[in-house]
Design a protein around this motif. Structure first.
Motif, PDB file in Angstrom:
ATOM      1  N   THR A 196      24.871  31.642  -6.597  1.00 59.49           N
ATOM      2  CA  THR A 196      23.820  30.899  -5.901  1.00 59.49           C
ATOM      3  C   THR A 196      24.354  30.263  -4.632  1.00 59.49           C
ATOM      4  OG1 THR A 196      22.738  30.433  -8.018  1.00 59.49           O
ATOM      5  CG2 THR A 196      22.080  29.093  -6.137  1.00 59.49           C
ATOM      6  N   SER A 197      25.592  29.763  -4.672  1.00 59.95           N
ATOM      7  CA  SER A 197      26.167  29.123  -3.493  1.00 59.95           C
ATOM      8  C   SER A 197      26.447  30.115  -2.369  1.00 59.95           C
ATOM      9  CB  SER A 197      27.462  28.414  -3.873  1.00 59.95           C
ATOM     10  OG  SER A 197      28.475  29.347  -4.245  1.00 59.95           O
ATOM     11  N   LEU A 198      26.482  31.395  -2.676  1.00 61.12           N
ATOM     12  CA  LEU A 198      26.761  32.412  -1.666  1.00 61.12           C
ATOM     13  C   LEU A 198      25.492  33.105  -1.161  1.00 61.12           C
ATOM     14  CD1 LEU A 198      29.898  34.074  -3.310  1.00 61.12           C
ATOM     15  CD2 LEU A 198      29.863  32.438  -1.431  1.00 61.12           C
ATOM     16  N   LYS A 199      24.326  32.642  -1.580  1.00 64.35           N
ATOM     17  CA  LYS A 199      23.064  33.245  -1.177  1.00 64.35           C
ATOM     18  C   LYS A 199      22.352  32.369  -0.148  1.00 64.35           C
ATOM     19  CE  LYS A 199      22.145  35.410  -5.684  1.00 64.35           C
ATOM     20  NZ  LYS A 199      21.232  35.424  -6.860  1.00 64.35           N
ATOM     21  N   ALA A 200      21.501  33.010   0.650  1.00 65.19           N
ATOM     22  CA  ALA A 200      20.602  32.271   1.527  1.00 65.19           C
ATOM     23  C   ALA A 200      19.362  31.865   0.731  1.00 65.19           C
ATOM     24  CB  ALA A 200      20.213  33.117   2.732  1.00 65.19           C
ATOM     25  N   MET A 201      18.638  30.867   1.214  1.00 64.84           N
ATOM     26  CA  MET A 201      17.479  30.355   0.491  1.00 64.84           C
ATOM     27  C   MET A 201      16.394  31.408   0.234  1.00 64.84           C
ATOM     28  SD  MET A 201      17.791  27.400  -0.739  1.00 64.84           S
ATOM     29  CE  MET A 201      16.074  27.210  -1.174  1.00 64.84           C
ATOM     30  N   PRO A 202      16.067  32.300   1.191  1.00 65.25           N
ATOM     31  CA  PRO A 202      15.045  33.318   0.876  1.00 65.25           C
ATOM     32  C   PRO A 202      15.415  34.182  -0.319  1.00 65.25           C
ATOM     33  CG  PRO A 202      15.387  33.188   3.236  1.00 65.25           C
ATOM     34  CD  PRO A 202      16.442  32.337   2.614  1.00 65.25           C
TER      35      PRO A 202
ATOM     36  N   GLU B  25      27.614  29.546   4.681  1.00 61.94           N
ATOM     37  CA  GLU B  25      26.969  28.419   5.349  1.00 61.94           C
ATOM     38  C   GLU B  25      26.676  27.262   4.391  1.00 61.94           C
ATOM     39  OE1 GLU B  25      25.587  26.133   8.375  1.00 61.94           O
ATOM     40  OE2 GLU B  25      26.632  28.067   8.497  1.00 61.94           O
ATOM     41  N   PRO B  26      26.225  27.537   3.136  1.00 63.31           N
ATOM     42  CA  PRO B  26      26.009  26.415   2.208  1.00 63.31           C
ATOM     43  C   PRO B  26      27.286  25.624   1.929  1.00 63.31           C
ATOM     44  CG  PRO B  26      24.896  28.378   1.412  1.00 63.31           C
ATOM     45  CD  PRO B  26      25.740  28.809   2.570  1.00 63.31           C
ATOM     46  N   TRP B  27      28.428  26.277   1.852  1.00 60.09           N
ATOM     47  CA  TRP B  27      29.688  25.586   1.624  1.00 60.09           C
ATOM     48  C   TRP B  27      30.037  24.686   2.804  1.00 60.09           C
ATOM     49  CZ3 TRP B  27      33.021  26.357  -2.722  1.00 60.09           C
ATOM     50  CH2 TRP B  27      32.522  27.272  -3.655  1.00 60.09           C
ATOM     51  N   LEU B  28      29.865  25.203   4.008  1.00 60.47           N
ATOM     52  CA  LEU B  28      30.169  24.408   5.196  1.00 60.47           C
ATOM     53  C   LEU B  28      29.230  23.207   5.303  1.00 60.47           C
ATOM     54  CD1 LEU B  28      30.773  27.297   7.772  1.00 60.47           C
ATOM     55  CD2 LEU B  28      32.486  25.979   6.507  1.00 60.47           C
ATOM     56  N   LYS B  29      27.963  23.435   4.992  1.00 63.01           N
ATOM     57  CA  LYS B  29      27.010  22.335   5.057  1.00 63.01           C
ATOM     58  C   LYS B  29      27.295  21.297   3.986  1.00 63.01           C
ATOM     59  CE  LYS B  29      22.099  21.255   5.329  1.00 63.01           C
ATOM     60  NZ  LYS B  29      20.718  21.787   5.387  1.00 63.01           N
ATOM     61  N   ALA B  30      27.624  21.735   2.762  1.00 65.42           N
ATOM     62  CA  ALA B  30      27.931  20.789   1.690  1.00 65.42           C
ATOM     63  C   ALA B  30      29.142  19.937   2.029  1.00 65.42           C
ATOM     64  CB  ALA B  30      28.164  21.542   0.379  1.00 65.42           C
ATOM     65  N   TRP B  31      30.082  20.506   2.707  1.00 64.85           N
ATOM     66  CA  TRP B  31      31.314  19.775   3.032  1.00 64.85           C
ATOM     67  C   TRP B  31      31.148  18.856   4.236  1.00 64.85           C
ATOM     68  CZ3 TRP B  31      35.720  18.368   0.997  1.00 64.85           C
ATOM     69  CH2 TRP B  31      36.775  17.964   1.816  1.00 64.85           C
ATOM     70  N   ASP B  32      30.345  19.272   5.232  1.00 70.99           N
ATOM     71  CA  ASP B  32      30.407  18.585   6.524  1.00 70.99           C
ATOM     72  C   ASP B  32      29.101  17.928   6.973  1.00 70.99           C
ATOM     73  OD1 ASP B  32      32.167  17.890   8.636  1.00 70.99           O
ATOM     74  OD2 ASP B  32      31.175  19.340   9.940  1.00 70.99           O
TER      75      ASP B  32
ATOM     76  N   ALA C 224      28.254  22.237  -3.351  1.00 68.52           N
ATOM     77  CA  ALA C 224      28.765  20.868  -3.464  1.00 68.52           C
ATOM     78  C   ALA C 224      29.302  20.586  -4.860  1.00 68.52           C
ATOM     79  CB  ALA C 224      27.651  19.875  -3.114  1.00 68.52           C
ATOM     80  N   THR C 225      28.623  21.125  -5.876  1.00 70.93           N
ATOM     81  CA  THR C 225      29.089  20.926  -7.255  1.00 70.93           C
ATOM     82  C   THR C 225      30.446  21.593  -7.484  1.00 70.93           C
ATOM     83  OG1 THR C 225      26.791  20.876  -8.004  1.00 70.93           O
ATOM     84  CG2 THR C 225      28.477  21.238  -9.672  1.00 70.93           C
ATOM     85  N   ILE C 226      30.615  22.804  -6.983  1.00 73.56           N
ATOM     86  CA  ILE C 226      31.889  23.505  -7.150  1.00 73.56           C
ATOM     87  C   ILE C 226      32.997  22.786  -6.393  1.00 73.56           C
ATOM     88  CG2 ILE C 226      33.117  25.672  -6.743  1.00 73.56           C
ATOM     89  CD1 ILE C 226      30.448  27.116  -7.060  1.00 73.56           C
ATOM     90  N   LEU C 227      32.714  22.305  -5.191  1.00 74.57           N
ATOM     91  CA  LEU C 227      33.717  21.564  -4.421  1.00 74.57           C
ATOM     92  C   LEU C 227      34.141  20.299  -5.162  1.00 74.57           C
ATOM     93  CD1 LEU C 227      32.255  21.911  -0.812  1.00 74.57           C
ATOM     94  CD2 LEU C 227      34.382  22.908  -1.658  1.00 74.57           C
ATOM     95  N   THR C 228      33.196  19.624  -5.783  1.00 76.42           N
ATOM     96  CA  THR C 228      33.526  18.400  -6.515  1.00 76.42           C
ATOM     97  C   THR C 228      34.371  18.691  -7.749  1.00 76.42           C
ATOM     98  OG1 THR C 228      31.425  17.450  -5.765  1.00 76.42           O
ATOM     99  CG2 THR C 228      32.543  16.347  -7.597  1.00 76.42           C
TER     100      THR C 228
END
Length: 307
Positions: free
Chosen positions: A55-61, A78-85, A277-281
């Protein structure tokens, strides 16, 4: 030794040595059942992690198509970068990065202070039998079973009276207090399992409290110290309750900011950002267990549950 005795002894040695180095020639029904159960259990417990990763590697559509188990058609980070920054954690949109730095500071300082105090407690309770030592040890062990929620309000009042509520020293003191019972129990049981002759010989040679502690006990306590580090690091890093109540806004740990990201009620719920964000935490506790798992087992076997 007679010939019959030699024959019996050699046969016995073959019987003892045989099963250890040989593998079964064929799979039995029970062994197949055990393997099948282990595989199913592993798949069951890994399924949430798989859903989080894909899920973290998919786009919203693509997520809105509700194919949650499928590998992404087009991988995006992009979701990983957004969750981090840039993800919003309330009024601020700085991602998890500030929370990560706060969690590192709280975990490192809280772990060091907790282990130092617990190691001293365990050493004193094992070899320096002062009056009331058993009563104190019983109270410490009892503290390990007191629910956190019962003492939160008295601690809030106490920290407010000290003038440190909602500060960095406040959250460090709280983690030290609640880590003390179990860590003291670990160190006390480890030191109690050591040969008392070591302590007596050092005393005969004129060594004092601190000399014995630093030159004899600390080097021998490396296995149980690793166990204590693993327990305290994972406990402090995964904490949410104390971070919410005692840390204050400037010291919010990563778990609190993760909650703020996931529970955002404005706009579209970005599930890919939430999963990232959950995986990063959870990355730090997972890394600690994967890297130091064998030392954890060695430390437990070296005396963590003896006494």
């Amino acid at each position: 030794m007679t010939t019959d005795t030699m024959t019996v002894s050699s046969g016995a040695s073959r019987i003892e040595a045989g099963p250890r180095g040989t593998k079964p020639k064929s799979l039995t029904f029970s062994r197949v059942g055990i393997y099948a159960f282990l595989v199913l259990a592993a798949l069951f417990f890994l399924m949430p992690l798989w859903v989080m990763v894909v899920t973290s590697l998919k786009a919203m559509p693509e997520i809105q198509l509700r194919h949650i188990f499928q590998w992404p058609q087009q991988i995006t980070f992009e979701p990983w970068l957004k969750a981090w920054d840039t993800a919003c954690t309330g009024r601020d949109c700085n991602g998890l990065k500030p929370g990560f730095l706060n969690s590192v500071k709280i975990t490192v300082v809280g772990t060091i202070i907790s282990i130092i105090i617990a190691c001293l407690n365990g050493y004193a309770l094992s070899f320096w039998r002062y009056k009331g030592a058993n009563v104190l040890f019983g109270l410490l062990v009892f503290g390990a079973f007191v629910p956190y929620q019962v003492v939160i309000y008295p601690l809030i009042i106490g920290m407010r009276e000290l003038g440190i509520f909602g500060t960095f020293p406040c959250i460090i003191i709280i983690h030290t207090i609640f880590g003390m019972p179990i860590l003291t129990l670990l160190f006390r049981n480890f030191f109690a399992a050591l040969p008392p002759e070591l302590f007596k010989a050092a005393r005969v040679d004129g060594a004092g409290f601190w000399q014995i502690f630093f030159q004899i006990m600390i080097p021998m306590a490396v296995p149980i110290t690793i166990v204590a580090v693993i327990l305290q690091v994972t406990g402090i890093w995964n904490d949410f309750l104390f971070g919410t109540v005692f840390a204050g806004r400037e010291n919010m740990p990563m778990t609190v900011q993760l909650n703020n990201i996931v529970n955002t009620t404005t706009g579209v719920r970005e599930y890919n950002v939430h999963m990232a964000a959950t995986i990063l935490t959870a990355a730090v506790p997972l890394a600690v267990y994967f890297i130091s798992g064998k030392w954890f087992v060695r430390g437990i076997a070296a005396g963590a549950v003896k006494g």
